[in-house]
Structure formats: C-alpha cells, structure tokens
Design a protein around this motif. Structure first.
Motif, PDB file in Angstrom:
ATOM      1  N   PHE A  21      -0.492   7.798   1.762  1.00  5.69           N
ATOM      2  CA  PHE A  21      -0.283   6.744   2.752  1.00  5.69           C
ATOM      3  C   PHE A  21      -0.462   7.287   4.171  1.00  5.69           C
ATOM      4  O   PHE A  21      -1.091   6.648   5.015  1.00  5.69           O
ATOM      5  CB  PHE A  21       1.111   6.135   2.586  1.00  5.69           C
ATOM      6  N   TRP A  22       0.073   8.467   4.432  1.00  5.23           N
ATOM      7  CA  TRP A  22      -0.111   9.079   5.752  1.00  5.23           C
ATOM      8  C   TRP A  22      -1.585   9.369   6.014  1.00  5.23           C
ATOM      9  O   TRP A  22      -2.079   9.167   7.125  1.00  5.23           O
ATOM     10  CB  TRP A  22       0.722  10.365   5.854  1.00  5.23           C
ATOM     11  N   ARG A  23      -2.277   9.859   4.993  1.00  2.00           N
ATOM     12  CA  ARG A  23      -3.706  10.127   5.175  1.00  2.00           C
ATOM     13  C   ARG A  23      -4.462   8.842   5.487  1.00  2.00           C
ATOM     14  O   ARG A  23      -5.350   8.819   6.346  1.00  2.00           O
ATOM     15  CB  ARG A  23      -4.275  10.781   3.916  1.00  2.00           C
ATOM     16  N   ALA A  24      -4.111   7.765   4.811  1.00  2.00           N
ATOM     17  CA  ALA A  24      -4.791   6.489   5.035  1.00  2.00           C
ATOM     18  C   ALA A  24      -4.559   5.975   6.447  1.00  2.00           C
ATOM     19  O   ALA A  24      -5.490   5.514   7.112  1.00  2.00           O
ATOM     20  CB  ALA A  24      -4.312   5.468   4.005  1.00  2.00           C
ATOM     21  N   TYR A  71       0.838  -1.202   0.000  1.00  2.00           N
ATOM     22  CA  TYR A  71       0.000   0.000   0.000  1.00  2.00           C
ATOM     23  C   TYR A  71       0.869   1.248   0.000  1.00  2.00           C
ATOM     24  O   TYR A  71       0.634   2.205  -0.731  1.00  2.00           O
ATOM     25  CB  TYR A  71      -0.886  -0.048   1.247  1.00  2.00           C
ATOM     26  N   GLN A  72       1.892   1.214   0.840  1.00  2.01           N
ATOM     27  CA  GLN A  72       2.804   2.357   0.951  1.00  2.01           C
ATOM     28  C   GLN A  72       3.593   2.567  -0.341  1.00  2.01           C
ATOM     29  O   GLN A  72       3.814   3.707  -0.762  1.00  2.01           O
ATOM     30  CB  GLN A  72       3.752   2.146   2.120  1.00  2.01           C
ATOM     31  N   LEU A  73       4.009   1.486  -0.972  1.00  2.00           N
ATOM     32  CA  LEU A  73       4.835   1.573  -2.170  1.00  2.00           C
ATOM     33  C   LEU A  73       4.111   2.269  -3.319  1.00  2.00           C
ATOM     34  O   LEU A  73       4.677   3.128  -3.997  1.00  2.00           O
ATOM     35  CB  LEU A  73       5.266   0.169  -2.602  1.00  2.00           C
ATOM     36  N   PHE A  74       2.843   1.917  -3.524  1.00  6.77           N
ATOM     37  CA  PHE A  74       2.130   2.392  -4.705  1.00  6.77           C
ATOM     38  C   PHE A  74       1.320   3.673  -4.471  1.00  6.77           C
ATOM     39  O   PHE A  74       0.669   4.157  -5.389  1.00  6.77           O
ATOM     40  CB  PHE A  74       1.212   1.298  -5.242  1.00  6.77           C
ATOM     41  N   LEU A  75       1.346   4.191  -3.240  1.00 10.84           N
ATOM     42  CA  LEU A  75       0.693   5.465  -2.960  1.00 10.84           C
ATOM     43  C   LEU A  75       1.740   6.548  -2.743  1.00 10.84           C
ATOM     44  O   LEU A  75       2.883   6.249  -2.376  1.00 10.84           O
ATOM     45  CB  LEU A  75      -0.194   5.362  -1.714  1.00 10.84           C
ATOM     46  N   THR A  76       1.352   7.785  -2.940  1.00 13.16           N
ATOM     47  CA  THR A  76       2.247   8.879  -2.574  1.00 13.16           C
ATOM     48  C   THR A  76       2.406   8.882  -1.062  1.00 13.16           C
ATOM     49  O   THR A  76       1.592   8.315  -0.325  1.00 13.16           O
ATOM     50  CB  THR A  76       1.689  10.236  -3.024  1.00 13.16           C
ATOM     51  N   ASP A  77       3.452   9.524  -0.588  1.00 10.30           N
ATOM     52  CA  ASP A  77       3.673   9.598   0.855  1.00 10.30           C
ATOM     53  C   ASP A  77       2.487  10.269   1.550  1.00 10.30           C
ATOM     54  O   ASP A  77       2.053   9.841   2.621  1.00 10.30           O
ATOM     55  CB  ASP A  77       4.963  10.379   1.141  1.00 10.30           C
ATOM     56  N   ASN A  78       1.932  11.286   0.917  1.00 11.89           N
ATOM     57  CA  ASN A  78       0.781  11.986   1.486  1.00 11.89           C
ATOM     58  C   ASN A  78      -0.442  11.071   1.565  1.00 11.89           C
ATOM     59  O   ASN A  78      -1.168  11.062   2.578  1.00 11.89           O
ATOM     60  CB  ASN A  78       0.452  13.215   0.639  1.00 11.89           C
ATOM     61  N   ARG A  85       3.001   0.778  12.853  1.00 17.03           N
ATOM     62  CA  ARG A  85       2.047  -0.202  13.368  1.00 17.03           C
ATOM     63  C   ARG A  85       0.692  -0.110  12.668  1.00 17.03           C
ATOM     64  O   ARG A  85      -0.330  -0.502  13.215  1.00 17.03           O
ATOM     65  CB  ARG A  85       1.869  -0.002  14.879  1.00 17.03           C
ATOM     66  N   ALA A  86       0.711   0.399  11.456  1.00 16.72           N
ATOM     67  CA  ALA A  86      -0.540   0.609  10.724  1.00 16.72           C
ATOM     68  C   ALA A  86      -1.290  -0.699  10.493  1.00 16.72           C
ATOM     69  O   ALA A  86      -2.526  -0.738  10.555  1.00 16.72           O
ATOM     70  CB  ALA A  86      -0.256   1.298   9.389  1.00 16.72           C
ATOM     71  N   GLY A  87      -0.579  -1.782  10.218  1.00 18.25           N
ATOM     72  CA  GLY A  87      -1.227  -3.063   9.971  1.00 18.25           C
ATOM     73  C   GLY A  87      -2.009  -3.548  11.175  1.00 18.25           C
ATOM     74  O   GLY A  87      -3.179  -3.938  11.070  1.00 18.25           O
ATOM     75  N   PHE A  88      -1.391  -3.514  12.359  1.00 16.56           N
ATOM     76  CA  PHE A  88      -2.063  -3.945  13.592  1.00 16.56           C
ATOM     77  C   PHE A  88      -3.245  -3.042  13.905  1.00 16.56           C
ATOM     78  O   PHE A  88      -4.330  -3.502  14.267  1.00 16.56           O
ATOM     79  CB  PHE A  88      -1.054  -3.941  14.738  1.00 16.56           C
ATOM     80  N   ARG A  89      -3.061  -1.727  13.724  1.00 14.07           N
ATOM     81  CA  ARG A  89      -4.129  -0.780  14.022  1.00 14.07           C
ATOM     82  C   ARG A  89      -5.295  -0.938  13.051  1.00 14.07           C
ATOM     83  O   ARG A  89      -6.444  -0.673  13.397  1.00 14.07           O
ATOM     84  CB  ARG A  89      -3.581   0.645  13.982  1.00 14.07           C
ATOM     85  N   LEU A  90      -5.003  -1.381  11.842  1.00 10.21           N
ATOM     86  CA  LEU A  90      -6.063  -1.600  10.860  1.00 10.21           C
ATOM     87  C   LEU A  90      -6.974  -2.752  11.289  1.00 10.21           C
ATOM     88  O   LEU A  90      -8.195  -2.704  11.083  1.00 10.21           O
ATOM     89  CB  LEU A  90      -5.454  -1.887   9.486  1.00 10.21           C
ATOM     90  N   VAL A  91      -6.395  -3.774  11.901  1.00 13.19           N
ATOM     91  CA  VAL A  91      -7.215  -4.868  12.428  1.00 13.19           C
ATOM     92  C   VAL A  91      -8.137  -4.344  13.527  1.00 13.19           C
ATOM     93  O   VAL A  91      -9.333  -4.661  13.567  1.00 13.19           O
ATOM     94  CB  VAL A  91      -6.326  -6.010  12.972  1.00 13.19           C
ATOM     95  N   LEU A  92      -7.603  -3.516  14.425  1.00 13.87           N
ATOM     96  CA  LEU A  92      -8.417  -2.931  15.488  1.00 13.87           C
ATOM     97  C   LEU A  92      -9.520  -2.045  14.905  1.00 13.87           C
ATOM     98  O   LEU A  92     -10.642  -2.016  15.430  1.00 13.87           O
ATOM     99  CB  LEU A  92      -7.535  -2.106  16.438  1.00 13.87           C
ATOM    100  N   HIS A  93      -9.198  -1.333  13.843  1.00 10.89           N
ATOM    101  CA  HIS A  93     -10.176  -0.478  13.171  1.00 10.89           C
ATOM    102  C   HIS A  93     -11.349  -1.315  12.658  1.00 10.89           C
ATOM    103  O   HIS A  93     -12.522  -0.943  12.814  1.00 10.89           O
ATOM    104  CB  HIS A  93      -9.476   0.248  12.020  1.00 10.89           C
ATOM    105  N   GLY A  94     -11.042  -2.464  12.060  1.00 13.17           N
ATOM    106  CA  GLY A  94     -12.098  -3.338  11.559  1.00 13.17           C
ATOM    107  C   GLY A  94     -12.978  -3.874  12.667  1.00 13.17           C
ATOM    108  O   GLY A  94     -14.206  -3.931  12.528  1.00 13.17           O
ATOM    109  N   LEU A  95     -12.367  -4.239  13.797  1.00 18.48           N
ATOM    110  CA  LEU A  95     -13.143  -4.770  14.917  1.00 18.48           C
ATOM    111  C   LEU A  95     -14.014  -3.684  15.542  1.00 18.48           C
ATOM    112  O   LEU A  95     -15.141  -3.958  15.981  1.00 18.48           O
ATOM    113  CB  LEU A  95     -12.205  -5.374  15.964  1.00 18.48           C
ATOM    114  N   ALA A  96     -13.515  -2.448  15.607  1.00 18.51           N
ATOM    115  CA  ALA A  96     -14.308  -1.343  16.147  1.00 18.51           C
ATOM    116  C   ALA A  96     -15.559  -1.127  15.299  1.00 18.51           C
ATOM    117  O   ALA A  96     -16.650  -0.884  15.832  1.00 18.51           O
ATOM    118  CB  ALA A  96     -13.474  -0.067  16.197  1.00 18.51           C
TER     119      ALA A  96
END
Length: 293
Positions: free
Chosen positions: A221-224, A212-219, A264-275
């Motif tokens: 990816f940070w926004r995501a 995800y980070q590779l194919f997006l601009t830095d901006n 830690r975006a990957g771990f936080r994304l799992v928490l986001h889904g559970l929320a």
C-alpha cells in the motif's frame, strides 16, 4: 461509453447564471482530450460529488488511519491481491458511474503509451514493457491496479539502470518517435449505466482507497501511494526528450523524494490521473504538429 463529448456543447449559456463546468469545458489553456474532458467534467458536476463526497470522505480517511494502526500489528493479515481486484471489479461494475469508469480505464491505456513513448525516444535502451490497455472492466480482475504500480517502478529502475550501465543520457530528440501515442479514439467499450451506477470518480476513489489498503500488505500500500510522487519524474523525462524547459503536464504530486502520508491518497490519485491525461494530450498535439509539417 455512451456519453458523447458534446454534452457541454449542447448546454445553454445563461449569462446571469453561468455553469462553472461549462466554463472549464470551453477553456483551452490545458491540453486535454475532448471526449475525456467532457466525461470528467460531467462526472464532476453530478450530485454524487456535490453531496455524497463530503459525507463519505471523512469516514474513508478515518478508516485509513484505523487500518494503518491495524497493519502495524498484523501487516500481512487478510492480504489478497486477487480478492482485492475482484472487489474493485464488482464495485466499478455495480456502483461507479460510466464516465468515472471510462476515465479509470483510459488512465491505464494512456499510462502505457506514455511509458512506451519515453522508451522509444531514448536511443540505446532496450527495456521490456508490460503495457496495460483495457477496453472493458474484465481486466480489472487480473491485478490491473497493482500491475500498473509495478510497471511504473520497474520502468524507472530499468531505464535508469541501463542509462547508467551504458553511459547514456536522456536528451532532446530532433525527430521524435510517436508510434506509441494514439491520436485516434481509445476503443473503450460502453460502461454499465444502471440506476446503481451513480458514484462519481473522486468519491469512488476515496471509498476504494481503504479497501485497497485492507487487502494489500502495508508495504504494498505504501509503495502504491508513493508511486504518485513519480508524476514529476515522468514529466521531466518527457520534457527532456521533447526539449522543453516547461513541464509536460500540470503536476501536483510534487517532489518524488518527499513521500507523503497515505491519508490523502485518494485525492492525489485523481490528480495523478489528470496529469497523465494532460501529458498524453500534449504528446498528441506534438504528434499532429509534426505530421502537418
């Protein structure tokens, strides 16, 4: 999805060796859709999460650091949302397990319903929504992940702009509008179940995050990654509308004004889904209570 939610209901209980995931499944302290709960816990109990995740996670996070340094030098090199989503689609179809894919598609579907519920219960606002309700993997190729993030930011901005311009407030509604909330099964089609579809949800997200980070601009990816901080915001909105001082979901991506690093975006994304799952399940319970009364 072929996996039925009675996987744990059929599981034998050995008092001398109780299964930890059976205990979590049987627990009812957290609102959670029955089918989704069974799918998620079955996904967590697999060998991929137990043995593959601890090996891949350090490499994935190291790659995030390397790509962050690379993006400082060339922030817009190799960026292509279309290519990114085609890679994600291929990876989900080829390597990700059926329970994990099921949970990912549910997240987009439920997230759209939660935003519409909030919009429908703030009298006087008329903001346009862009609901995402995929029932198979094909919509992933149409920038699904990126649009999901944009929808969330645009919703918060447009909602609060209208509240400010019209002098309105988000308050408790005596009669809630639950039209947006589905209390029937989300019609997600059966997911690929080949021998290659072995990867659990958490491992898949950790592996996909550097991609995800590779194919997006830095901006981008940070926004995501910063969008994960809005879990608390959405929970507060729902609490105000329902009139509860308690959070409508267990939120771990805490204060929205304190952005965290991307590591830690990957771990936080799992928490986001559970929320999202917990918030939606709570709204379903309230809808059923209202219907019965």
């Amino acid at each position: 999805m072929n996996q039925q939610p009675n996987h744990f209901q059929r599981m034998a209980h050995d008092k001398r060796d109780p299964d930890p995931f059976l205990a979590l499944y049987m627990d009812r302290s957290i609102p959670f859709n029955e089918e989704a709960k069974a799918a998620y816990l079955k996904d967590c109990s697999g060998k991929s999460r137990q043995f593959l995740l601890p090996v891949l996670r350090p490499f994935a996070r190291l790659l995030i650091i390397v790509l962050q340094l690379y993006k400082i030098v060339v922030p817009k090199a190799l960026t292509s949302s279309r290519l990114l989503h085609n890679v994600l689609y291929w990876g989900m179809r080829t390597f990700v397990g059926p329970e994990a894919n099921f949970m990912i598609l549910r997240h987009f579907y439920l997230g759209s319903e939660v935003l519409q519920f909030i919009r429908d219960n703030v009298p006087g606002v008329a903001i346009e929504l862009n609901p995402l309700k995929p029932t198979n993997l094909e919509p992933v190729k149409d920038d699904l992940f990126l649009i999901h993030d944009l929808n969330l930011y645009n919703f918060v901005i447009n909602l609060n702009r209208e509240l400010s311009e019209k002098g309105l407030e988000m308050t408790k509604q005596e009669r809630l509008n639950f039209d947006a909330i589905s209390n029937s099964r989300i019609p997600i089609e059966p997911m690929p179940r080949r021998w290659t579809n072995f990867m659990d949800l958490t491992t898949a997200i950790e592996c996909f995050t550097p991609v995800y980070q590779l194919f997006l601009t830095d901006n981008d990816f940070w926004r995501a990654t910063n969008s994960l901080q809005l879990d608390e915001t959405i929970g507060i909105y729902a609490s105000r509308i329902v009139g509860s001082n308690e959070r409508m979901a267990l939120v771990n991506n805490k204060h929205p004004m304190v952005p965290l690093t991307t590591l830690r975006a990957g771990f936080r994304l799992v928490l986001h889904g559970l929320a999202t799952e917990q918030l939606h399940a709570t709204l379903v319970e309230l809808k059923r209570q209202e219907a019965s009364s």
